[in-house]
Design a protein around this motif. Structure first.
Motif, PDB file in Angstrom:
ATOM      1  N   LYS A 177       1.107  -1.307   0.084  1.00 45.39           N
ATOM      2  CA  LYS A 177       0.060  -0.091  -0.131  1.00 45.39           C
ATOM      3  C   LYS A 177       0.834   1.234   0.030  1.00 45.39           C
ATOM      4  CE  LYS A 177      -3.583   2.236   2.613  1.00 45.39           C
ATOM      5  NZ  LYS A 177      -4.475   2.256   3.866  1.00 45.39           N
ATOM      6  N   ILE A 178       1.756   1.217   0.821  1.00 41.41           N
ATOM      7  CA  ILE A 178       2.843   2.616   1.084  1.00 41.41           C
ATOM      8  C   ILE A 178       3.616   2.452  -0.362  1.00 41.41           C
ATOM      9  CG2 ILE A 178       4.467   3.499   2.242  1.00 41.41           C
ATOM     10  CD1 ILE A 178       3.455   2.183   4.839  1.00 41.41           C
ATOM     11  N   SER A 179       4.001   1.547  -0.946  1.00 39.83           N
ATOM     12  CA  SER A 179       4.744   1.533  -2.002  1.00 39.83           C
ATOM     13  C   SER A 179       4.171   2.201  -3.360  1.00 39.83           C
ATOM     14  CB  SER A 179       5.194  -0.093  -2.352  1.00 39.83           C
ATOM     15  OG  SER A 179       6.138  -0.477  -1.489  1.00 39.83           O
ATOM     16  N   GLY A 180       2.554   1.772  -3.416  1.00 39.13           N
ATOM     17  CA  GLY A 180       1.806   2.349  -4.353  1.00 39.13           C
ATOM     18  C   GLY A 180       1.754   3.796  -3.947  1.00 39.13           C
ATOM     19  N   GLN A 181       1.568   4.183  -3.015  1.00 44.12           N
ATOM     20  CA  GLN A 181       1.543   5.668  -2.794  1.00 44.12           C
ATOM     21  C   GLN A 181       2.657   6.506  -3.192  1.00 44.12           C
ATOM     22  OE1 GLN A 181       0.639   6.171   1.577  1.00 44.12           O
ATOM     23  NE2 GLN A 181      -1.628   5.274   1.177  1.00 44.12           N
ATOM     24  N   ILE A 182       3.970   5.891  -2.965  1.00 47.25           N
ATOM     25  CA  ILE A 182       5.186   6.365  -3.205  1.00 47.25           C
ATOM     26  C   ILE A 182       5.285   6.415  -4.805  1.00 47.25           C
ATOM     27  CG2 ILE A 182       7.643   6.152  -3.316  1.00 47.25           C
ATOM     28  CD1 ILE A 182       7.447   4.932  -0.508  1.00 47.25           C
ATOM     29  N   LYS A 183       4.898   5.390  -5.583  1.00 40.70           N
ATOM     30  CA  LYS A 183       4.587   5.422  -6.910  1.00 40.70           C
ATOM     31  C   LYS A 183       3.882   6.449  -7.505  1.00 40.70           C
ATOM     32  CE  LYS A 183       5.906   0.550  -7.616  1.00 40.70           C
ATOM     33  NZ  LYS A 183       5.527  -0.759  -8.014  1.00 40.70           N
ATOM     34  N   LYS A 184       2.881   6.840  -6.805  1.00 41.53           N
ATOM     35  CA  LYS A 184       1.889   7.902  -7.249  1.00 41.53           C
ATOM     36  C   LYS A 184       2.646   9.199  -7.139  1.00 41.53           C
ATOM     37  CE  LYS A 184      -2.493   5.513  -6.312  1.00 41.53           C
ATOM     38  NZ  LYS A 184      -3.685   5.368  -5.547  1.00 41.53           N
ATOM     39  N   LYS A 227       5.798   9.877  -7.172  1.00 38.47           N
ATOM     40  CA  LYS A 227       6.913   9.959  -8.161  1.00 38.47           C
ATOM     41  C   LYS A 227       6.157  10.371  -9.433  1.00 38.47           C
ATOM     42  CE  LYS A 227      10.282   6.922  -6.065  1.00 38.47           C
ATOM     43  NZ  LYS A 227      11.168   5.876  -6.280  1.00 38.47           N
ATOM     44  N   ARG A 228       5.107   9.990  -9.915  1.00 38.16           N
ATOM     45  CA  ARG A 228       4.420  10.128 -11.158  1.00 38.16           C
ATOM     46  C   ARG A 228       4.008  11.720 -11.432  1.00 38.16           C
ATOM     47  NH1 ARG A 228       2.229   5.062 -11.031  1.00 38.16           N
ATOM     48  NH2 ARG A 228       0.361   5.714 -10.080  1.00 38.16           N
ATOM     49  N   ARG A 229       3.425  12.215  -9.922  1.00 37.93           N
ATOM     50  CA  ARG A 229       3.096  13.477  -9.827  1.00 37.93           C
ATOM     51  C   ARG A 229       4.304  14.674  -9.805  1.00 37.93           C
ATOM     52  NH1 ARG A 229      -0.823  13.921  -5.052  1.00 37.93           N
ATOM     53  NH2 ARG A 229      -0.959  15.978  -5.606  1.00 37.93           N
ATOM     54  N   LEU A 230       5.328  13.983  -9.393  1.00 39.71           N
ATOM     55  CA  LEU A 230       6.823  14.973  -9.163  1.00 39.71           C
ATOM     56  C   LEU A 230       7.252  15.471 -10.523  1.00 39.71           C
ATOM     57  CD1 LEU A 230       8.613  13.673  -6.275  1.00 39.71           C
ATOM     58  CD2 LEU A 230       7.940  16.017  -6.430  1.00 39.71           C
ATOM     59  N   LYS A 231       6.835  14.427 -11.688  1.00 35.44           N
ATOM     60  CA  LYS A 231       7.421  14.828 -13.026  1.00 35.44           C
ATOM     61  C   LYS A 231       6.790  16.066 -13.699  1.00 35.44           C
ATOM     62  CE  LYS A 231       8.034   9.788 -14.166  1.00 35.44           C
ATOM     63  NZ  LYS A 231       7.806   8.805 -14.901  1.00 35.44           N
ATOM     64  N   THR A 232       5.450  16.558 -13.213  1.00 35.08           N
ATOM     65  CA  THR A 232       4.904  17.639 -13.830  1.00 35.08           C
ATOM     66  C   THR A 232       4.953  18.907 -12.742  1.00 35.08           C
ATOM     67  OG1 THR A 232       2.778  16.676 -13.515  1.00 35.08           O
ATOM     68  CG2 THR A 232       3.749  16.253 -15.590  1.00 35.08           C
ATOM     69  N   GLU A 272       5.406  25.373  -5.269  1.00 36.83           N
ATOM     70  CA  GLU A 272       4.968  24.843  -3.929  1.00 36.83           C
ATOM     71  C   GLU A 272       4.330  23.256  -4.045  1.00 36.83           C
ATOM     72  OE1 GLU A 272       2.120  27.155  -1.743  1.00 36.83           O
ATOM     73  OE2 GLU A 272       3.633  28.954  -1.988  1.00 36.83           O
ATOM     74  N   GLU A 273       3.815  23.028  -5.148  1.00 33.05           N
ATOM     75  CA  GLU A 273       3.170  21.682  -5.053  1.00 33.05           C
ATOM     76  C   GLU A 273       4.453  20.546  -5.177  1.00 33.05           C
ATOM     77  OE1 GLU A 273       0.522  18.866  -8.107  1.00 33.05           O
ATOM     78  OE2 GLU A 273       0.955  21.055  -8.780  1.00 33.05           O
ATOM     79  N   LYS A 274       5.370  21.076  -5.820  1.00 30.34           N
ATOM     80  CA  LYS A 274       6.683  20.200  -5.787  1.00 30.34           C
ATOM     81  C   LYS A 274       7.129  19.898  -4.397  1.00 30.34           C
ATOM     82  CE  LYS A 274      10.718  19.067  -8.408  1.00 30.34           C
ATOM     83  NZ  LYS A 274      11.610  19.799  -9.496  1.00 30.34           N
ATOM     84  N   CYS A 275       7.140  21.073  -3.533  1.00 30.74           N
ATOM     85  CA  CYS A 275       7.767  20.840  -2.204  1.00 30.74           C
ATOM     86  C   CYS A 275       7.040  20.036  -1.320  1.00 30.74           C
ATOM     87  CB  CYS A 275       7.894  22.426  -1.693  1.00 30.74           C
ATOM     88  SG  CYS A 275       9.018  23.370  -2.403  1.00 30.74           S
ATOM     89  N   GLU A 276       5.795  20.166  -1.674  1.00 35.49           N
ATOM     90  CA  GLU A 276       4.849  19.565  -0.642  1.00 35.49           C
ATOM     91  C   GLU A 276       4.908  17.940  -0.973  1.00 35.49           C
ATOM     92  OE1 GLU A 276       2.950  20.332   1.899  1.00 35.49           O
ATOM     93  OE2 GLU A 276       3.610  22.340   1.530  1.00 35.49           O
ATOM     94  N   LEU A 277       4.955  17.578  -2.204  1.00 35.53           N
ATOM     95  CA  LEU A 277       5.179  16.338  -2.888  1.00 35.53           C
ATOM     96  C   LEU A 277       6.351  15.646  -2.265  1.00 35.53           C
ATOM     97  CD1 LEU A 277       3.577  16.664  -6.430  1.00 35.53           C
ATOM     98  CD2 LEU A 277       2.735  15.419  -4.540  1.00 35.53           C
ATOM     99  N   LYS A 283       9.216  11.915   1.294  1.00 29.87           N
ATOM    100  CA  LYS A 283       9.838  11.619   2.447  1.00 29.87           C
ATOM    101  C   LYS A 283       9.325  10.839   3.656  1.00 29.87           C
ATOM    102  CE  LYS A 283      14.091  13.731   5.091  1.00 29.87           C
ATOM    103  NZ  LYS A 283      14.520  15.147   5.281  1.00 29.87           N
ATOM    104  N   GLN A 284       8.272  11.447   3.870  1.00 30.48           N
ATOM    105  CA  GLN A 284       7.517  10.847   5.069  1.00 30.48           C
ATOM    106  C   GLN A 284       7.086   9.454   4.878  1.00 30.48           C
ATOM    107  OE1 GLN A 284       4.019  13.197   6.063  1.00 30.48           O
ATOM    108  NE2 GLN A 284       3.449  12.000   7.576  1.00 30.48           N
ATOM    109  N   LEU A 285       6.547   9.319   3.396  1.00 32.15           N
ATOM    110  CA  LEU A 285       6.031   8.050   3.053  1.00 32.15           C
ATOM    111  C   LEU A 285       7.311   6.729   3.121  1.00 32.15           C
ATOM    112  CD1 LEU A 285       3.484   8.780   0.149  1.00 32.15           C
ATOM    113  CD2 LEU A 285       3.019   7.862   2.399  1.00 32.15           C
ATOM    114  N   LYS A 286       8.430   7.282   2.670  1.00 31.68           N
ATOM    115  CA  LYS A 286       9.724   6.549   2.655  1.00 31.68           C
ATOM    116  C   LYS A 286      10.244   6.124   4.035  1.00 31.68           C
ATOM    117  CE  LYS A 286      11.872   7.550  -1.401  1.00 31.68           C
ATOM    118  NZ  LYS A 286      13.213   7.888  -2.290  1.00 31.68           N
ATOM    119  N   LYS A 287       9.898   7.006   5.116  1.00 31.72           N
ATOM    120  CA  LYS A 287      10.165   6.991   6.525  1.00 31.72           C
ATOM    121  C   LYS A 287       9.367   5.936   6.878  1.00 31.72           C
ATOM    122  CE  LYS A 287      11.141   9.462  10.552  1.00 31.72           C
ATOM    123  NZ  LYS A 287      11.103  10.766  11.318  1.00 31.72           N
TER     124      LYS A 287
END
Length: 479
Positions: free
Chosen positions: A139-146, A148-153, A157-162, A167-171
């Motif tokens: 579940k957490i791995s799937g959230q991290i993948k999402k 990463k896809r959003r970070l491409k575009t 501020e949106e990028k900083c929040e992502l 970082k929090q999800l990896k922790k």
């Protein structure tokens, strides 16, 4: 030679005793590598294994591989030959003759049946994983993948929040168990009659496997599995194998490997030195330490070594220190042997001080050279120095071939030592000086007529010797 050539290629890889290139350390290294992630240990021990080998079962096992009737008859005669003790003949009904040249190999052939049975049980017990990862980890791995896809575009501020969210999800991901424990695996390693089984499963599986081993050992091998010593232990607790404490770590600490943080210790096998059960009893048995009235441990002198030379005393302590440290070189708490080395060193210093009726400080002042100390001795090539061993040198040793020097302990009760008489270079017969000397024994070893060991020792003490030059020695034997 014939039996080894036939059986060595077919012996199990899980057997580590009485075989070329195998030892306790190969068994322990194999355990450390293969038992990663096991949940339970089953410590196995066979009661009086080598004394209870059934001759008929052994010969039948050999017969399945070798069809030569003459060789089988020779082995049968060897097993039934009996033995002599105090000039009295004793027949053998079971077991292999202790000290027999092929006894270790015959024991391996016999217990190879147990190895084959263990491999069959492991194959039947094996069950692959139903899924690779736990639901929480997926579940957490799937959230991290999402993210990463959003970070491409993403920008601003949106990028900083992502990035903060990633970082929090990896922790969180590092705190969640990764592999799903839906598989079942059994691992097995044997050294002589001691074996250990590692199981990925539950306790009920351990009880079932223990019962299967007990039935096979009792029914097929005609032996008995020791119920007192065959223990089932959770892998988070210490089990005992070949003098080591063994457990599987539960450690969530991470280490940076390249650019990623990884769990390098979690579910890895840890080997530890059992200080309380092995090291301290060893020191007490060697009379190197004593316990004071207030419960403290302090090193003491070995008074029975006062008769030995300084070189013999240091050599004896060195060989014992290196022997223990070499054996426990694989332990994760190896540095704890520093206290053992300290007790051995000061026991040695106090022994030397007692021999020379002085203090430890004076002994160190006499023998110290730089940061280390050692005794000097003469050789044919000149003066050499025997330094007290450094226990940390054993940690990096690739080979373990140190020999315990027990002749020092044996000669500790003898009255005379030869080194002083030989170093004097004065013939005790003709009086020549500065000549190489040889020791002439009035009585030969073969002339010792004592029956018991203590009688032979007493006779050996009374053997007269003479330090003579080569010319005199020749004339003694050729009058």
């Amino acid at each position: 030679m014939i039996l080894e050539a036939i059986y060595e290629p077919v012996f199990s890889k899980n057997s580590h005793v009485f075989r070329p290139g195998r030892s306790c350390h190969t068994a322990l290294k194999s355990l450390k590598k293969e038992f990663t992630g096991v949940s339970w240990f089953v410590e196995g021990d066979i009661k009086g294994c080598f004394d209870n080998i059934d001759h008929r079962v052994l010969v039948d096992a050999i017969h399945t591989k070798i069809k030569d009737a003459r060789l089988l008859k020779l082995i049968w005669k060897f097993l039934k030959a009996g033995y002599m003790e105090d000039w009295k003949y004793h027949p053998t009904y079971s077991g292999c003759p202790q000290g027999g040249i092929i006894s270790p190999l015959l024991a391996n052939i016999y217990l190879n049946e147990l190895d084959k049975f263990a491999e069959k049980i492991a194959s039947d017990f094996y069950q692959p994983r139903k899924r690779a990862y736990t639901p929480e980890y997926s579940k957490i791995s799937g959230q991290i993948k999402k993210v990463k896809r959003r970070l491409k575009t993403a920008v601003g501020e949106e990028k900083c929040e992502l990035l903060k969210l990633q970082k929090q999800l990896k922790k969180e991901l590092r705190k969640v168990p990764c592999a799903s424990k839906t598989d079942k695996v059994m691992k097995y390693i044997r050294y002589a009659d001691d074996f250990i089984i590692g199981i990925k499963g539950d306790r009920a599986d351990c009880e079932t496997i223990k019962k299967q081993f007990a039935e096979f050992i009792g029914g097929t091998l005609k032996m008995e599995l020791s119920q007192e010593k065959t223990l089932i232990t959770h892998s988070s607790q210490f089990a005992r194998f070949l003098g080591y404490d063994v457990r599987v770590r539960r450690n969530n600490s991470v280490k940076k490997c390249g650019e990623k943080l990884r769990h390098t210790l979690n579910y890895k096998v840890e080997l530890c030195v059992p200080f309380k059960d092995k090291i301290m009893p060893f020191l007490f048995s060697k009379s190197s330490i004593q316990q004071t009235k207030d419960g403290k441990i302090e090193p003491i002198a070995r008074k029975f070594l006062y008769i030995c030379t300084d070189l013999e005393i240091v050599s004896a302590f060195n060989s014992e220190l290196r022997g223990i440290c070499n054996y426990y070189a694989l332990a994760s708490n190896f540095t704890g042997l520093g206290y053992f080395a300290y007790l051995m060193e000061y026991s040695c210093l106090k022994t030397l001080a007692g021999k020379h009726k002085t203090t430890v400080r004076q002994i160190l002042k006499k023998y110290k050279e730089g940061k280390k100390w050692g005794v000097t001795y003469q050789t044919a090539k000149g003066e050499k120095r025997c330094k007290f061993a450094n226990y940390m040198d054993c940690k990096k040793a690739n080979t373990f071939d140190d020999v315990i020097i027990d002749y020092t302990l044996r000669s500790g009760s003898y009255r005379n030592t030869f080194d002083k008489r030989l170093s004097a270079k004065v013939c005790e017969l003709c009086g020549k000086t500065n000549v190489p000397l040889e020791i002439h024994h009035v009585n030969k070893v073969k002339n010792l007529k004592g029956k018991e060991k203590w009688e032979k020792t007493m006779i050996a003490k009374r053997r007269k010797t003479l330090a003579v030059c080569r010319e005199c020695h020749y004339h003694i034997h050729n009058p």
